[in-house]
Design a protein around this motif. Structure first.
Motif, PDB file in Angstrom:
ATOM      1  N   TYR A 158      36.238  36.244  43.974  1.00 28.27           N
ATOM      2  CA  TYR A 158      37.291  35.375  43.447  1.00 28.27           C
ATOM      3  C   TYR A 158      38.313  35.065  44.537  1.00 28.27           C
ATOM      4  O   TYR A 158      38.459  35.803  45.515  1.00 28.27           O
ATOM      5  CB  TYR A 158      37.967  36.031  42.243  1.00 28.27           C
ATOM      6  CG  TYR A 158      37.203  35.754  40.977  1.00 28.27           C
ATOM      7  CD1 TYR A 158      37.693  34.873  40.027  1.00 28.27           C
ATOM      8  CD2 TYR A 158      35.960  36.334  40.760  1.00 28.27           C
ATOM      9  CE1 TYR A 158      36.973  34.591  38.880  1.00 28.27           C
ATOM     10  CE2 TYR A 158      35.229  36.060  39.631  1.00 28.27           C
ATOM     11  CZ  TYR A 158      35.738  35.187  38.683  1.00 28.27           C
ATOM     12  OH  TYR A 158      35.015  34.891  37.555  1.00 28.27           O
ATOM     13  N   VAL A 210      38.172  49.220  42.207  1.00 31.51           N
ATOM     14  CA  VAL A 210      38.075  47.756  42.195  1.00 31.51           C
ATOM     15  C   VAL A 210      36.874  47.377  41.323  1.00 31.51           C
ATOM     16  O   VAL A 210      35.786  47.914  41.495  1.00 31.51           O
ATOM     17  CB  VAL A 210      37.875  47.220  43.634  1.00 31.51           C
ATOM     18  CG1 VAL A 210      37.590  45.730  43.611  1.00 31.51           C
ATOM     19  CG2 VAL A 210      39.082  47.541  44.492  1.00 31.51           C
ATOM     20  N   GLY A 211      37.097  46.517  40.375  1.00 25.98           N
ATOM     21  CA  GLY A 211      35.996  46.063  39.515  1.00 25.98           C
ATOM     22  C   GLY A 211      35.699  46.988  38.349  1.00 25.98           C
ATOM     23  O   GLY A 211      34.734  46.772  37.616  1.00 25.98           O
ATOM     24  N   VAL A 215      43.461  37.160  47.206  1.00 22.33           N
ATOM     25  CA  VAL A 215      42.427  38.130  46.852  1.00 22.33           C
ATOM     26  C   VAL A 215      41.830  38.670  48.155  1.00 22.33           C
ATOM     27  O   VAL A 215      41.326  37.896  48.972  1.00 22.33           O
ATOM     28  CB  VAL A 215      41.325  37.481  45.985  1.00 22.33           C
ATOM     29  CG1 VAL A 215      40.242  38.510  45.664  1.00 22.33           C
ATOM     30  CG2 VAL A 215      41.922  36.924  44.698  1.00 22.33           C
ATOM     31  N   THR A 226      42.671  44.772  44.947  1.00 11.39           N
ATOM     32  CA  THR A 226      42.347  43.682  45.869  1.00 11.39           C
ATOM     33  C   THR A 226      43.166  42.419  45.571  1.00 11.39           C
ATOM     34  O   THR A 226      43.063  41.433  46.287  1.00 11.39           O
ATOM     35  CB  THR A 226      40.848  43.318  45.846  1.00 11.39           C
ATOM     36  OG1 THR A 226      40.476  42.998  44.530  1.00 11.39           O
ATOM     37  CG2 THR A 226      40.017  44.452  46.363  1.00 11.39           C
ATOM     38  N   LEU A 227      43.966  42.462  44.513  1.00 11.74           N
ATOM     39  CA  LEU A 227      44.910  41.369  44.269  1.00 11.74           C
ATOM     40  C   LEU A 227      46.177  41.706  45.035  1.00 11.74           C
ATOM     41  O   LEU A 227      46.835  42.700  44.746  1.00 11.74           O
ATOM     42  CB  LEU A 227      45.254  41.271  42.785  1.00 11.74           C
ATOM     43  CG  LEU A 227      44.466  40.303  41.928  1.00 11.74           C
ATOM     44  CD1 LEU A 227      45.051  40.266  40.538  1.00 11.74           C
ATOM     45  CD2 LEU A 227      44.423  38.918  42.529  1.00 11.74           C
ATOM     46  N   CYS A 277      37.193  42.373  46.842  1.00 10.05           N
ATOM     47  CA  CYS A 277      36.876  41.872  45.497  1.00 10.05           C
ATOM     48  C   CYS A 277      35.377  41.949  45.246  1.00 10.05           C
ATOM     49  O   CYS A 277      34.583  41.502  46.059  1.00 10.05           O
ATOM     50  CB  CYS A 277      37.363  40.427  45.365  1.00 10.05           C
ATOM     51  SG  CYS A 277      36.728  39.585  43.895  1.00 10.05           S
ATOM     52  N   VAL A 278      34.995  42.556  44.110  1.00 10.12           N
ATOM     53  CA  VAL A 278      33.574  42.656  43.782  1.00 10.12           C
ATOM     54  C   VAL A 278      33.162  41.577  42.773  1.00 10.12           C
ATOM     55  O   VAL A 278      32.047  41.604  42.257  1.00 10.12           O
ATOM     56  CB  VAL A 278      33.216  44.061  43.236  1.00 10.12           C
ATOM     57  CG1 VAL A 278      33.422  45.115  44.296  1.00 10.12           C
ATOM     58  CG2 VAL A 278      34.014  44.380  41.976  1.00 10.12           C
ATOM     59  N   GLY A 279      34.074  40.664  42.492  1.00  6.24           N
ATOM     60  CA  GLY A 279      33.737  39.550  41.608  1.00  6.24           C
ATOM     61  C   GLY A 279      33.490  39.975  40.181  1.00  6.24           C
ATOM     62  O   GLY A 279      32.613  39.437  39.505  1.00  6.24           O
ATOM     63  N   GLY A 329      35.167  39.409  37.659  1.00  7.00           N
ATOM     64  CA  GLY A 329      35.464  38.315  36.742  1.00  7.00           C
ATOM     65  C   GLY A 329      36.753  38.491  35.983  1.00  7.00           C
ATOM     66  O   GLY A 329      37.186  37.601  35.242  1.00  7.00           O
ATOM     67  N   LEU A 330      37.412  39.649  36.131  1.00  9.09           N
ATOM     68  CA  LEU A 330      38.631  39.903  35.366  1.00  9.09           C
ATOM     69  C   LEU A 330      39.704  38.859  35.668  1.00  9.09           C
ATOM     70  O   LEU A 330      40.433  38.434  34.755  1.00  9.09           O
ATOM     71  CB  LEU A 330      39.152  41.321  35.662  1.00  9.09           C
ATOM     72  CG  LEU A 330      40.519  41.671  35.076  1.00  9.09           C
ATOM     73  CD1 LEU A 330      40.519  41.549  33.564  1.00  9.09           C
ATOM     74  CD2 LEU A 330      40.933  43.085  35.476  1.00  9.09           C
ATOM     75  N   CYS A 331      39.812  38.430  36.914  1.00  8.52           N
ATOM     76  CA  CYS A 331      40.859  37.460  37.257  1.00  8.52           C
ATOM     77  C   CYS A 331      40.704  36.183  36.439  1.00  8.52           C
ATOM     78  O   CYS A 331      41.676  35.647  35.907  1.00  8.52           O
ATOM     79  CB  CYS A 331      40.826  37.163  38.754  1.00  8.52           C
ATOM     80  SG  CYS A 331      41.461  38.540  39.711  1.00  8.52           S
ATOM     81  N   SER A 350      46.702  42.849  35.716  1.00  6.18           N
ATOM     82  CA  SER A 350      45.428  43.421  36.152  1.00  6.18           C
ATOM     83  C   SER A 350      45.588  44.719  36.934  1.00  6.18           C
ATOM     84  O   SER A 350      44.952  45.720  36.631  1.00  6.18           O
ATOM     85  CB  SER A 350      44.683  42.377  36.999  1.00  6.18           C
ATOM     86  OG  SER A 350      43.878  42.970  37.966  1.00  6.18           O
TER      87      SER A 350
END
Ligand code: SF4
Ligand code: SF4
Length: 717
Positions: free
Chosen positions: A625, A414-415, A664, A646-647, A668-670, A672-674, A642
Motif C-alpha cells: 500500500y 506488521v500485517g 507507508v 509501517t504507517l 508493508c505486507v499489503g 489491506g487494513l489501510c 491502525s
C-alpha cells in the motif's frame, strides 16, 4: 509450527564424550534423555517453550527410544500426566511457564505430591521473573513450600544444570517428592557447552510395555483417610530423605574464600550475577574465584540445616542473596540458626531490595551495604565508584534523550490480523458508546497499548469471558470479552463459554482465530489447519480462512446459538457485526469469531514457497500500500485507527505544506487494513494499492507499457 528446530533436534542425538554447544534450555532437554525419561509433556511459554518445541519436532527419534511426548492442553493437563509416576517406576518430566502455569497446575500438583511418586518426577519451570518478564511477579518457591516439592535452582552453567536434571530425578525417587527445576530467563538463554552422555532408553516405555496395571493400592490415592497419613509422611519421611540425598550427593556447592569471618549464601540461579557484582567490587575474578566464602544453594527447598549450620559457624556475619518476596530462604535460615543456637548475624533483605530482579548492579549495592556494616576493613571505594559511575551514565543517557525518543511499547506485528479487529471495535464504540472490555492473555493484549488502549482487566489465560460475569449485571451495555484461540482451548471453553451458557450470560465473546498459540511461539493447536490444507491453499493462492471449523463446531455443539465468523481484515463487516452483537434482542451469549491467519506464521509458511517459485522463474505478486501525498489531508487519523508500524510520517515534498504527510514504509505486507480502514471510517482517499510483480508475464509487460504510455500522454498534454 513453521519454525524449524532441526539443529537443536540433532544435538539431542549426541552421545558419550560428544560436546554439546548451545542454549541452556536445549541442554536441559538433552539431559532429560540422558536421564532415561519415559514421558514428557507440558504447555509452552517463554522462557521454556523450546523444550517442548524441540521434543515435538523430534518425535520420530523419541519414538525409537520409547519416550512419549505430549503437547498438553494446559499446565493442569501436564501436571496430571505426572500421575503416571505415582504407581510406576517411570521418570516423567513436564514443563511450563511459572508462576502462571504453576497456578493452573496447582490442583494436580497437590494431588500428586500428597501420595508422592515412585518414578522420578521433574517439573521444569521457566521462572518468568524480573527484567523481560511477561507475567505477574510471584515466586514458584511458595508452591514448593505448600505442596512439599523439591525446588532446584541450579548455578547457571550448562554442566551443572544438566547434572542437576539427573540429580533431580534421583532425589525425587529417593524422597518420593516431585521435584521442580526452576530456570530463570537468563539461565534458559545462557549459551555454553557440556560433555554429553548417551541417551538412556527407559526400562518401561512405549517400546517396552508393562505386563499389567499396578494392583489396587488405596494408599496411593489423594483421598481421605489416607491423605492424613500422607501429610505426616511428608515431614517425617520424605523431607528427611530428600535432605540426606542432597547432602550425600553434594547438590549444594561450597566455594571457599580467603575471608573466614563473613560469607554469602546465594540461590544457585543468582550465582553468576553475584560473581559479577563481587568482580566489580574487586572481590572476585571473572572465573568465580571469590575472596568471600559462598554457599551456593542449587536446592532451595528443602534446605539442609546441617549445611547451613556448618557454613555459618565461626562466621561473624552472612549475607543471604535471595531474589523476590517474601524472603522464604532468609526466614528459614534465621529460624534454623536460632534453633541450633548459632549466633551468626544474618543480613538479606535489610541490605538488598525486597522486590525486583537481582541484577549485578542491585546485588553490588547490597554487598557494599553489607560490607559497610560487617567488614569495614574491606575497601569498597571501587564498588561505590562503579555504582556511582553507572548511575551517572544512566542519568546522562536519560537527559540526552529527554523527550526526543517516544516510548516504544510492544505492538502487533506488521500485517497482524488482530489489529483490524480492534480498529473495527474502535469504530463500533463510536456508534454504540463505550463498552467494558475483558482482556485476556495473548497477542490481542497488545491492544492495551496505543493507539487502541483497550481492555479493563486480564485475569488469566482464557479467563476473559468468566471475568466479566460480575461486570455484566451492572453495565448499561453488554460487556465484551476478547480471547485468542489459544486461550479458548487452554481454558476459555469451559471456564468462560460453559459458565456463560449455564448462567444465561448476556455478553459478547470475540475470539481471535489466528490458527496458533501465537504469543508463545506459534505452536499448533487442535484448530490449526493441517498440512494438506496449507499446501492446497498455497497451490490455489488462497488464505487458510474457513479451512478448520473446530471452534465453530465446538461452540455449536455446546449450545451457542448466536455465532458469526467474520474475516479479520474486513473492518466494516466486523464493525457491523459487533454493533449487531451489542444491540440484538437475542438474550444469550453472542460469539464473534475473527478469522485471519497469524501474519508471522503466514509469512514463515509462505517464504520458502515464494523462494521456490522465484527460483523457477514463476510470476510472483507482492501487494503493497502507498499514500498519495497530494491527497493526504494531514490529520493522521489513519495512523490513530491502525497503529501499523509501517504507517509513518514524512516531510511533504510540497514546500507550501508545513505539516508532515503520511507515508507507508517498505515493510508493508499489503494486509489491506489501510484500504479497509479508509472505507470503514470514511477517511481521505489517499491510500492506493500497488502490486510489485517479479518474473512478469507478457500481459504484465503489456499493461505496464500501456500505463506508461498513457502517463506520458498526460505529461505532455
Ligand atoms: S505473532 Fe501473529 S497474532 Fe501475534 S501479533 Fe504477530 S501476527 Fe499478530
Ligand atoms: S496495508 Fe497498511 S496496515 Fe497493512 S501492512 Fe500495509 S501499512 Fe500496515
Amino acid at each position: 509450527m513453521e519454525v524449524s528446530f532441526r539443529k537443536e533436534a540433532e544435538s539431542l542425538r549426541l552421545g558419550n564424550g560428544d560436546t554439546f554447544h548451545g542454549e541452556g534450555i536445549v541442554a536441559i532437554t538433552k539431559a532429560l534423555l540422558q536421564s532415561g525419561v519415559a514421558y514428557v509433556g507440558g504447555y509452552q511459554g517463554a522462557p521454556v517453550s523450546h523444550l517442548l518445541d524441540v521434543l515435538v519436532q523430534s518425535k520420530p527419534y523419541l519414538a525409537e527410544l520409547g519416550v512419549h511426548v505430549e503437547a498438553c492442553a494446559n499446565e493442569a493437563a501436564a501436571a496430571a500426566m505426572l500421575g503416571a509416576s505415582i504407581h510406576y517406576p517411570l521418570r516423567g518430566a513436564v514443563t511450563w511457564k511459572s508462576i502462571v502455569g504453576t497456578n493452573v497446575a496447582a490442583d494436580a500438583l497437590s494431588n500428586l505430591s500428597s501420595p508422592g511418586v515412585v518414578g522420578g518426577v521433574l517439573i521444569v519451570v521457566g521462572e518468568d521473573y524480573g527484567e523481560g518478564a511477561s507475567v505477574i511477579q510471584e515466586r514458584t518457591h511458595a508452591y514448593a513450600l505448600k505442596s512439599t516439592l523439591v525446588l532446584l535452582d541450579p548455578r547457571p552453567d550448562l554442566a551443572r544444570m544438566t547434572q542437576i536434571v539427573e540429580d533431580g530425578f534421583a532425589v525425587s525417587e529417593a524422597s518420593n517428592m516431585p521435584a521442580v527445576l526452576q530456570l530463570r530467563i537468563r539461565a534458559c538463554h545462557l549459551r555454553g557447552s557440556f560433555k554429553c552422555k548417551d541417551n538412556i532408553a527407559p526400562a518401561i516405555s512405549s517400546q517396552r510395555l508393562l505386563d499389567n496395571p499396578a494392583a489396587f493400592d488405596y494408599s496411593r490415592l489423594a483421598h481421605p483417610p489416607v491423605t492424613f497419613g500422607q501429610e505426616k509422611r511428608k515431614s517425617a519421611e520424605r523431607i528427611p530423605a530428600a535432605r540426606r540425598f542432597i547432602h550425600e550427593h553434594r547438590l549444594n556447592e561450597l566455594f571457599a574464600g580467603a575471608r573466614s569471618d563473613i560469607g554469602v549464601i546465594v540461590q544457585g540461579g543468582l550465582y553468576n550475577s553475584l560473581i559479577g557484582a563481587l568482580a566489580q567490587l574487586g572481590l572476585a575474578d571473572a572465573f568465580g574465584a571469590s575472596e568471600i566464602a559462598i554457599l551456593v544453594l542449587n536446592v532451595t527447598y528443602p534446605l539442609v540445616p546441617d549445611e547451613i549450620r556448618d557454613f555459618c559457624l565461626g562466621k561473624r556475619s552472612v549475607l543471604i542473596v535471595e531474589e523476590g518476596q517474601p524472603e522464604f530462604i532468609e526466614q528459614e535460615i534465621l529460624a534454623t540458626l536460632r534453633r541450633l543456637d548459632v549466633q551468626t548475624r544474618i543480613h538479606g533483605k535489610d541490605v538488598l531490595t525486597m522486590a525486583g530482579e537481582y541484577t549485578v548492579e542491585v546485588i553490588a549495592r547490597g554487598v557494599v551495604e553489607f560490607l559497610a556494616r560487617e567488614a569495614v576493613d574491606i575497601p569498597v571505594d571501587r564498588g561505590i565508584a562503579w555504582l556511582a559511575e553507572t548511575a551517572a551514565r544512566r542519568a546522562a543517557v536519560s537527559e540526552a534523550l529527554g523527550d526526543a525518543l517516544p516510548a516504544r511499547p510492544p505492538s502487533f506485528c506488521v500485517g497482524c490480523p488482530e489489529r483490524p479487529v480492534f480498529a473495527a471495535l474502535k469504530l463500533a464504540q463510536k456508534s454504540i458508546g463505550p463498552v467494558h472490555i475483558a482482556g485476556d492473555i495473548g497477542c490481542h493484549a497488545f491492544a492495551t497499548f496505543e493507539p487502541f488502549s483497550m481492555g479493563h482487566s486480564i485475569l488469566g489465560y482464557g479467563m476473559s469471558l468468566a471475568s466479566r460475569a460480575g461486570v455484566s449485571p451492572v453495565m448499561p451495555r453488554r460487556a465484551l470479552a476478547v480471547m485468542g484461540d489459544g486461550g479458548f482451548w487452554h481454558n476459555g471453553l469451559l471456564t468462560g463459554v460453559q459458565s456463560a451458557l449455564f448462567n444465561g450470560g448476556d455478553a459478547v465473546l470475540l475470539i481471535m482465530k489466528n490458527g496458533y498459540t501465537s504469543a508463545t511461539g506459534t505452536q499448533d493447536i487442535i484448530s490449526t489447519p493441517d498440512d494438506a490444507h496449507k499446501a492446497d491453499a498455497m497451490d490455489k493462492h488462497e488464505s487458510l480462512v474457513g479451512r478448520n471449523r473446530t471452534i465453530e463446531d465446538t461452540l455449536k455443539g455446546i449450545g451457542v446459538k448466536w455465532l458469526r465468523t467474520v474475516g479479520s481484515y474486513r473492518v466494516d463487516d466486523m464493525r457491523r457485526t459487533l454493533i449487531d452483537a451489542f444491540t440484538t434482542d437475542f438474550p444469550g451469549l453472542k460469539v464473534i469469531i475473527a478469522e485471519g491467519e497469524c501474519e508471522l506464521e503466514r509469512s514463515r509458511r509462505v517464504k520458502p514457497w515464494r523462494a521456490k517459485l522465484r527460483k523457477a522463474g514463476k510470476r510472483l505478486v507482492r501487494v503493497k500500500y502507498g499514500v498519495d501525498e497530494d491527497t493526504c489531508s494531514g490529520d493522521h487519523s489513519c495512523i490513530r485507527l491502525s497503529g501499523c508500524p509501517t504507517l509513518s510520517l514524512k516531510t511533504s515534498s510540497d514546500p507550501l505544506r508545513v505539516d508532515p504527510v503520511v507515508t507507508v514504509l517498505d515493510g508493508c505486507v499489503g494486509c489491506g487494513l489501510c484500504g479497509e480502514n479508509a472505507h470503514a471510517a470514511t477517511l481521505c482517499p489517499s491510500f492506493y494499492r500497488g502490486e510489485v510483480i517479479e518474473n512478469p508475464n507478457w500481459r504484465d509487460r503489456f499493461a505496464a507499457r500501456a500505463r506508461s504510455a498513457v502517463r506520458s500522454l498526460f505529461h505532455h498534454a
